[in-house]
Design a protein around this motif. Sequence first.
Motif, PDB file in Angstrom:
ATOM      1  N   VAL A 167       0.821  -1.224   0.000  1.00 26.06           N
ATOM      2  CA  VAL A 167       0.000   0.000   0.000  1.00 26.06           C
ATOM      3  C   VAL A 167       0.852   1.270   0.000  1.00 26.06           C
ATOM      4  O   VAL A 167       0.441   2.281  -0.543  1.00 26.06           O
ATOM      5  N   SER A 168       2.034   1.206   0.617  1.00 25.34           N
ATOM      6  CA  SER A 168       2.883   2.390   0.552  1.00 25.34           C
ATOM      7  C   SER A 168       4.341   2.040   0.834  1.00 25.34           C
ATOM      8  O   SER A 168       4.644   0.985   1.409  1.00 25.34           O
ATOM      9  N   ILE A 169       5.196   2.953   0.382  1.00 23.00           N
ATOM     10  CA  ILE A 169       6.639   2.748   0.504  1.00 23.00           C
ATOM     11  C   ILE A 169       7.254   4.074   0.958  1.00 23.00           C
ATOM     12  O   ILE A 169       6.935   5.119   0.403  1.00 23.00           O
ATOM     13  N   SER A 170       8.122   4.019   1.941  1.00 21.50           N
ATOM     14  CA  SER A 170       8.839   5.233   2.352  1.00 21.50           C
ATOM     15  C   SER A 170      10.329   4.961   2.356  1.00 21.50           C
ATOM     16  O   SER A 170      10.772   3.869   2.744  1.00 21.50           O
ATOM     17  N   THR A 171      11.089   5.945   1.930  1.00 17.96           N
ATOM     18  CA  THR A 171      12.538   5.873   2.105  1.00 17.96           C
ATOM     19  C   THR A 171      12.799   6.411   3.505  1.00 17.96           C
ATOM     20  O   THR A 171      12.356   7.514   3.828  1.00 17.96           O
ATOM     21  N   VAL A 172      13.444   5.627   4.331  1.00 12.93           N
ATOM     22  CA  VAL A 172      13.526   5.998   5.750  1.00 12.93           C
ATOM     23  C   VAL A 172      14.975   6.103   6.230  1.00 12.93           C
ATOM     24  O   VAL A 172      15.877   5.515   5.639  1.00 12.93           O
ATOM     25  N   PHE A 173      15.134   6.845   7.312  1.00 13.32           N
ATOM     26  CA  PHE A 173      16.369   6.802   8.086  1.00 13.32           C
ATOM     27  C   PHE A 173      16.071   5.949   9.307  1.00 13.32           C
ATOM     28  O   PHE A 173      14.996   6.060   9.888  1.00 13.32           O
ATOM     29  N   GLU A 174      17.029   5.119   9.673  1.00 12.21           N
ATOM     30  CA  GLU A 174      16.827   4.240  10.817  1.00 12.21           C
ATOM     31  C   GLU A 174      17.619   4.815  11.999  1.00 12.21           C
ATOM     32  O   GLU A 174      18.763   5.237  11.834  1.00 12.21           O
ATOM     33  N   ALA A 175      16.980   4.839  13.160  1.00 13.47           N
ATOM     34  CA  ALA A 175      17.702   5.320  14.352  1.00 13.47           C
ATOM     35  C   ALA A 175      17.593   4.273  15.450  1.00 13.47           C
ATOM     36  O   ALA A 175      16.685   3.443  15.458  1.00 13.47           O
ATOM     37  N   ASP A 176      18.538   4.331  16.392  1.00 14.56           N
ATOM     38  CA  ASP A 176      18.439   3.447  17.561  1.00 14.56           C
ATOM     39  C   ASP A 176      17.248   3.898  18.402  1.00 14.56           C
ATOM     40  O   ASP A 176      16.771   5.028  18.264  1.00 14.56           O
ATOM     41  N   LEU A 177      16.841   3.035  19.327  1.00 15.71           N
ATOM     42  CA  LEU A 177      15.729   3.408  20.210  1.00 15.71           C
ATOM     43  C   LEU A 177      16.277   4.314  21.311  1.00 15.71           C
ATOM     44  O   LEU A 177      16.399   3.922  22.483  1.00 15.71           O
ATOM     45  N   ASP A 178      16.617   5.505  20.900  1.00 17.10           N
ATOM     46  CA  ASP A 178      17.295   6.447  21.779  1.00 17.10           C
ATOM     47  C   ASP A 178      16.966   7.847  21.264  1.00 17.10           C
ATOM     48  O   ASP A 178      17.147   8.139  20.071  1.00 17.10           O
ATOM     49  N   LEU A 179      16.447   8.692  22.151  1.00 18.73           N
ATOM     50  CA  LEU A 179      15.923   9.983  21.703  1.00 18.73           C
ATOM     51  C   LEU A 179      16.996  10.855  21.045  1.00 18.73           C
ATOM     52  O   LEU A 179      16.719  11.580  20.086  1.00 18.73           O
ATOM     53  N   GLU A 180      18.218  10.741  21.558  1.00 15.72           N
ATOM     54  CA  GLU A 180      19.296  11.558  20.978  1.00 15.72           C
ATOM     55  C   GLU A 180      19.580  11.143  19.537  1.00 15.72           C
ATOM     56  O   GLU A 180      19.731  11.978  18.639  1.00 15.72           O
ATOM     57  N   ASP A 181      19.657   9.813  19.335  1.00 14.32           N
ATOM     58  CA  ASP A 181      19.927   9.317  17.982  1.00 14.32           C
ATOM     59  C   ASP A 181      18.754   9.672  17.049  1.00 14.32           C
ATOM     60  O   ASP A 181      18.967  10.062  15.894  1.00 14.32           O
TER      61      ASP A 181
END
Length: 403
Positions: A72-86
């Motif tokens: 249904v949809s596709i996004s180009t994403v940035f992946e971050a750690d589960l950390d608010l700073e990252d």
Amino acid sequence: MDSLLLIRYGEIALKGKNRPFFERKLLQNIRTALKGLEPFKLDFRRGRYYVRIARENLHAAQKRLCCIFGIVSISTVFEADLDLEDISRKSLELIKQHCRPGMSFKVETKRPNKRFPYTSPQINTEVGAFIMQSGLDLSVDVHKPELLLTIEVRDEGAYIYTSRLRGPGGLPVGVSGRGLLLLSGGIDSPVAGWMALKRGIELEAIHFHSPPFTGEAALNKVVDLCQLLAEYGGRVRLHLVHFTDIQKEIRLRSPEEMAITIMRRYMMKIAERTAHRMKARVLYTGESLGQVSSQTLDNIAVIDNAVSLPVLRPLIGLDKDEITAIARKINSYDISTRPHEDCCTLFVPQHPSTRPSLERVQAAEEKLGEKELIEAALEKIEARVIYPAYFAALTNRNRESPF
Ligand code: ATP
Ligand code: MG
């Protein structure tokens, strides 16, 4: 550097115990669609697919994935750690790629991972403030932002993106079994084929041609239509039926007003025999009720009577305008409207019957030596497997099927 694509499905989420079957099929179809764009890494995690691919192949991958049913949809994403700073740092990095001076933006967070220690509004505020402090010439607009930055905090990581490409929806091709499409060179039947693929049908196509009355141009058109359908379906096997002798015989020996109905019945019978050979369980046509005289309810009933396989007509309730709009959307319109000779129009009678009688049609058919005609046509069928255009170079190079 590699790019990461996040792929979402729709209706599959509603499936119960069968869901893994649908998910596996979609995984397989995504992998197939990306053949030739190696190296890439495809993962499935918690209802989402992730593709890591070289940046130079990103555009081609997006284009192909936008044709894969089930997505249904596709996004180009940035992946971050589960950390608010990252998350904040990666958000800034992404926004730098997309913003222009003076632009307004908004941060929106979805947080299916409830163990993450910040709420969605807290994440919005923190990340928004971090971006504002970066010195970029930007403003926040929570009502009508020019740039929407979405953060999804999931169990497997945080994903950040600014846009979604729409996929075609539907079900993964192959989950519904195999169907055989009666494909003419017109506008309607390729649209019917696309709709069959959309509901998960693995498609084969059968085309009736009448050389020397129909020529190379007509055949090329049908091949091009199959190639287009293959972009949505992976590949399409095309069966070409030499129909000249049958058409001549019908024209010569049966009442003129019944000729079209009888011709359609012959097409159905040959299609059904071919379907049995290919283990296809259903026939598809591009008919729409009342569009032409051979598509009245009476004609449809008499035509259906020729076969025992179900005949599906996905366009039955659509107007020509609606069909044309879909044809334009899926890019079949320009191919379909190329001029060509059609085997049906060549032999079309002046006044085809809109209310044929089954008994009279059957009586007329008895005079035709049906068995021999059909056997002869079946013997001469030529089959070709047609791949999407972008596979052509690949298959020629490797001399092996990408499937
Ligand atoms: P289309 O635009 O799909 O050609 P049409 O409006 O021209 O449809 P008809 O010519 O009456 O309508 O054909 C009705 C249906 O019969 C087509 O949609 C197609 O499924 C099938 N059909 C017609 N001609 C052929 C052919 N030469 N080979 C295979 N199927 C055909
Ligand atoms: Mg036609």
